[in-house]
Design an enzyme around this catalytic site. Sequence first.
Site, PDB file in Angstrom:
ATOM      1  N   CYS A  26       0.831  -1.205   0.000  1.00 53.23           N
ATOM      2  CA  CYS A  26       0.000   0.000   0.000  1.00 53.23           C
ATOM      3  C   CYS A  26       0.870   1.261   0.000  1.00 53.23           C
ATOM      4  O   CYS A  26       1.564   1.532  -0.964  1.00 53.23           O
ATOM      5  CB  CYS A  26      -1.003  -0.044   1.140  1.00 53.23           C
ATOM      6  SG  CYS A  26      -2.335   1.175   0.956  1.00 53.23           S
ATOM      7  N   HIS A  38      -3.879  -4.939   0.192  1.00 57.09           N
ATOM      8  CA  HIS A  38      -3.403  -5.462   1.476  1.00 57.09           C
ATOM      9  C   HIS A  38      -3.497  -6.985   1.479  1.00 57.09           C
ATOM     10  O   HIS A  38      -4.574  -7.526   1.732  1.00 57.09           O
ATOM     11  CB  HIS A  38      -4.237  -4.885   2.629  1.00 57.09           C
ATOM     12  CG  HIS A  38      -3.960  -3.451   2.886  1.00 57.09           C
ATOM     13  ND1 HIS A  38      -2.953  -3.025   3.725  1.00 57.09           N
ATOM     14  CD2 HIS A  38      -4.530  -2.339   2.387  1.00 57.09           C
ATOM     15  CE1 HIS A  38      -2.929  -1.705   3.743  1.00 57.09           C
ATOM     16  NE2 HIS A  38      -3.869  -1.259   2.938  1.00 57.09           N
ATOM     17  N   GLU A  60      -2.475  -9.003   3.670  1.00 60.16           N
ATOM     18  CA  GLU A  60      -2.790  -9.471   5.024  1.00 60.16           C
ATOM     19  C   GLU A  60      -4.285  -9.389   5.329  1.00 60.16           C
ATOM     20  O   GLU A  60      -4.744  -9.943   6.322  1.00 60.16           O
ATOM     21  CB  GLU A  60      -1.974  -8.686   6.062  1.00 60.16           C
ATOM     22  CG  GLU A  60      -2.438  -7.282   6.359  1.00 60.16           C
ATOM     23  CD  GLU A  60      -2.041  -6.224   5.339  1.00 60.16           C
ATOM     24  OE1 GLU A  60      -2.284  -5.044   5.622  1.00 60.16           O
ATOM     25  OE2 GLU A  60      -1.487  -6.566   4.267  1.00 60.16           O
TER      26      GLU A  60
END
Length: 192
Positions: A76, A174, A176
């Site tokens: 990001c 993202h 994650e």
Amino acid sequence: MIAIIKYNGGNVNSVQNALNRLNVDSIITDDPEKILKADKVIFPGVGEASSTMKLLKEKELDLLIPGLKQPVLGICLGMQLMCGKNEEGNTEGMGIFDINVRKFPSKDIVPHMGWNTVSGQTSPLFSGIEESSDVYFVHSYYCELSDFTTSVCDYILPFSASLQKDNFYAVQFHPEKSGIVGNQIVKNFINL
């Protein structure tokens, strides 16, 4: 050991949690020696570009990161700061990727937040991931398309969803927070 670069930016803990789920040892650090000794480095990011670059410069991480030789993954804002000129705060990035970061043109539908499709994947980060998979985005600025682009997303206009140059990998989304697909991307980075 994976070093997660600490610079008071958001999502460092969620990145470490993703690594913990995969039983991968990691450390959150801004210590240059520990970063240099790490097998791999993750440069996460949630925040504002100019204030984040100021923090990186105070620790001289803006000089350290471009010289790293092990695999590095920018996420990001981390990806955006690895680029050149950034329209957010008229910020000069680290220039690893010689492209600009621009603000999406429409104020009515920014930020780009939620699940969206990536296509045209050419990076080893996408090994085992189907074409046109969905990942999770949260951003108001985007990296231009370039020779470094390894996947594309279309939101208002096509932009670089991921980049690669030598040992530097970067994703606008993202991983994650991107479920099974994001988990595979993190595994692929670990296995580079």
